[in-house]
Design a protein around this motif. Sequence first.
Motif, mmCIF file in Angstrom:
data_model
loop_
_atom_site.group_PDB
_atom_site.id
_atom_site.type_symbol
_atom_site.label_atom_id
_atom_site.label_comp_id
_atom_site.label_asym_id
_atom_site.label_seq_id
_atom_site.Cartn_x
_atom_site.Cartn_y
_atom_site.Cartn_z
ATOM 1 N N LEU A 278 0.870 -1.180 0.000
ATOM 2 C CA LEU A 278 0.000 0.000 0.000
ATOM 3 C C LEU A 278 0.902 1.223 0.000
ATOM 4 N N TYR A 279 0.647 2.100 -0.935
ATOM 5 C CA TYR A 279 1.511 3.277 -1.083
ATOM 6 C C TYR A 279 1.063 4.384 -0.148
ATOM 7 N N THR A 280 2.023 4.960 0.554
ATOM 8 C CA THR A 280 1.691 6.127 1.372
ATOM 9 C C THR A 280 2.058 7.339 0.549
ATOM 10 N N SER A 281 1.207 8.343 0.644
ATOM 11 C CA SER A 281 1.406 9.491 -0.233
ATOM 12 C C SER A 281 2.773 10.125 -0.001
ATOM 13 N N GLY A 282 3.179 10.261 1.259
ATOM 14 C CA GLY A 282 4.472 10.916 1.506
ATOM 15 C C GLY A 282 4.402 12.352 1.019
ATOM 16 N N THR A 283 5.029 13.253 1.745
ATOM 17 C CA THR A 283 4.895 14.655 1.343
ATOM 18 C C THR A 283 5.793 14.984 0.165
ATOM 19 N N THR A 284 6.892 14.284 0.055
ATOM 20 C CA THR A 284 7.790 14.580 -1.066
ATOM 21 C C THR A 284 8.221 13.270 -1.703
ATOM 22 N N TRP A 431 -2.185 5.034 14.798
ATOM 23 C CA TRP A 431 -1.407 4.047 14.050
ATOM 24 C C TRP A 431 -1.117 4.610 12.672
ATOM 25 N N GLN A 432 -0.460 3.827 11.826
ATOM 26 C CA GLN A 432 -0.022 4.305 10.503
ATOM 27 C C GLN A 432 -0.118 3.172 9.479
ATOM 28 N N THR A 433 -0.053 3.538 8.215
ATOM 29 C CA THR A 433 0.050 2.526 7.152
ATOM 30 C C THR A 433 1.178 1.562 7.507
ATOM 31 N N GLU A 434 2.267 2.108 7.995
ATOM 32 C CA GLU A 434 3.452 1.315 8.304
ATOM 33 C C GLU A 434 3.236 0.351 9.473
ATOM 34 N N THR A 435 2.416 0.756 10.438
ATOM 35 C CA THR A 435 2.232 -0.129 11.594
ATOM 36 C C THR A 435 1.192 -1.210 11.291
ATOM 37 N N GLY A 436 0.441 -1.047 10.215
ATOM 38 C CA GLY A 436 -0.525 -2.050 9.780
ATOM 39 C C GLY A 436 -1.796 -2.048 10.597
ATOM 40 N N GLY A 437 -1.661 -1.912 11.902
ATOM 41 C CA GLY A 437 -2.820 -1.923 12.797
ATOM 42 C C GLY A 437 -2.621 -0.937 13.926
ATOM 43 N N MET A 438 -3.645 -0.874 14.776
ATOM 44 C CA MET A 438 -3.642 0.078 15.893
ATOM 45 C C MET A 438 -2.492 -0.201 16.854
ATOM 46 N N MET A 439 -1.952 0.877 17.396
ATOM 47 C CA MET A 439 -0.801 0.782 18.297
ATOM 48 C C MET A 439 -1.057 1.457 19.649
ATOM 49 N N ILE A 440 -1.663 2.633 19.605
ATOM 50 C CA ILE A 440 -1.921 3.387 20.832
ATOM 51 C C ILE A 440 -3.409 3.712 20.851
ATOM 52 N N SER A 441 -4.063 3.326 21.908
ATOM 53 C CA SER A 441 -5.510 3.567 21.984
ATOM 54 C C SER A 441 -6.010 3.216 23.383
#
Length: 668
Positions: A278-284, A431-441
């Motif tokens: 899955l591609y993350t847009s990334g700012t640059t 969480w993030q695309t990179e973490t795949g799933g929830m991390m802090i909640s």
Amino acid sequence: MTWDTTGTLGMGEVVSNESLANLLREERRFAPPTDLAANANVTAEAYELAKADRLGFWAEQARRLSWETEPTETLDWSNPPFAKWFADGKLNVAYNCVDRHVENGLGDRVAIHFEGEPGDTRAITYAELQREVSQAANALTELGVQAGDRVAIYLPMIPEAVISMLACARIGAPHSLVFGGFSADALATRINDADARVIITADGGYRRGKPSALKPAVDEALTRPGTENVRSVLVVRRTGQDTAWAEGRDVWWHEMVGRQSDQHTPEAFEAEHPLFILYTSGTTGKPKGILHTTGGYLTQISYTHSAVFDLKPESDVFWCTADVGWVTGHSYIVYGPLSNGGTEVLYEGTPDSPHQGRWWEIVQKYGVTILYTAPTAIRACMKWGDDIPAKFDLSSLRILGSVGEPINPEAWMWYRKHIGGDRAPIVDTWWQTETGGMMISPLPGVTETKPGSAQVPLPGIAATVVDDDANEVPNGSGGYLVLTEPWPSMLRTIWGDDQRYLDTYWARFENKYFAGDGAKRDEDGDIWLLGRVDDVMLVSGHNISTTEVESALVSHPKVAEAAVVGATDPQTTQAICAFVILRGGATAEDEGLVDELRAHVAKALGPIAKPKRVLPVAELPKTRSGKIMRRLLRDVAENRALGDVTTLTDSSVMDLIQSQLPGAASED
Ligand code: 6R9
């Protein structure tokens, strides 16, 4: 930009002293409802168990899944940061999400209540899903797709998107979803980078009451260099609009998939077999293809979906409003709810089509019990007015989730009151695309929640806040959010670019994953997210977080949404420039409003955080997942040509802002 860690408070000492105190003035606390706590899937004990034996805890969670070969290994971290989880286990993801529920006698349970934007509906049971996924898997096989081949999916929010993903997983072909809103260029880059062999798309989808074509973007993308390996385009007929056709390459879904057998035997794959990119847009720069694999990913997604939403699959109706093309859709529309045998809503359209109560109408219609959405949507609903949700029966809702951005305390309180009936706990999931799933909640049956804070790492997750020198900051201080232990659903690399994986996430701090977000710990040790580090502003030697200034603005009754950027300034390095969407009938012409808002921020956060400019606008530029694209606003504020706008939901927003603000960068 460097992070100011000279003072005891770390990030932006002076303003943080003030603003941290401001956050900490947030004294509202909400205990878990007693009945929920008494019956919760996960209790406080989970933290203890995971703390005592983190790997044992995850090995236990892996038993939620049906493995063809049970893993005996948990984590292989012998070549960090390249992790292997459950490496000697084998399983099939689609079997776990579909077939096993049918085998368990749940074939008649509705998996998906689909609601099309025009009002067409479909209820798909697990038995039907099994047949359709099998047919689609057979079709992909007939099109020559083999395990390991990449399939690009460019579809609207229709059941075929979920079916396609599961069909790919079933045959071990990693999928790469591309948002239906992305341009032909963005699509071509992603097809090229993943070297996709087959594309699944549709003639179009419905958005804001109108059919909106998709297939032309595919046709155009396939004229670009680097896309030559695409052999077939499988086209779902959704809108019935006229579609150009490349004979020999294009095939209709209803013909190709429709004539396949609905029987298919899933093959088990190794736990580290690639599941998706899955591609993350990334700012640059070039988008990053985030690679996720099979066993660890599904373990964490299944666990977090059950724990954080306290899912009771026999009675809950879950609804995640994200697009399937966003990681939230992958993990919490497809793999989480379905691996847990849940019933969920899938809605094709926008929240305001054909009217601004559409979401609440859907909640009422299906008796949605768990709603997972983004702060941007909550703020939009706030702007539309309290009377809209009030017209619907939302009493079925028992848990509310938030994801995608820090949620401002004001929006959190509105969500709780007007959507959750002052009753349903809110889980703010970081969480993030990179973490795949929830991390802090928070956990809804355990955590006493605080408006605006994601609070605590989930059981089995190790997250903390560090300063520039990688030292953990004390409570009451700010710094960078890092993850200090590998986790099952972590990204394995950036597709085709191990070096970039190392450089982006593992180079900033030794042996720690750098998330790119700023964060603070309060006196209880709870974590408050402060936005992307790249967005932090440097004003007269002080680092100021955009999130805090935005929250201060949104706490003013006349502001619905705010986006804050630092624009280059000869005196102060950067000057705070705020773009605001007004509410409650306020207009840009209102006498004294801009000064009132500037003073409001100065009062909340201290004089240094007072915006130099406040610019009322009608819309803000956002990605499809609702994140504000601050770099475009920086371009406007600094009077520059706009950078890449291909990942914007609606690129006309920038034209609108620019036309509203002639000479936006000139001095007041
Ligand atoms: C799931 C998702 C990741 C970035 C992340 C952070 C922001 C997400 C958040 C949050 C504060 C939350 N973010 N959830 N910030 N509180 N609950 O959004 O993935 O699109 O990759 O974005 O989103 O900045 O680093 P992705």
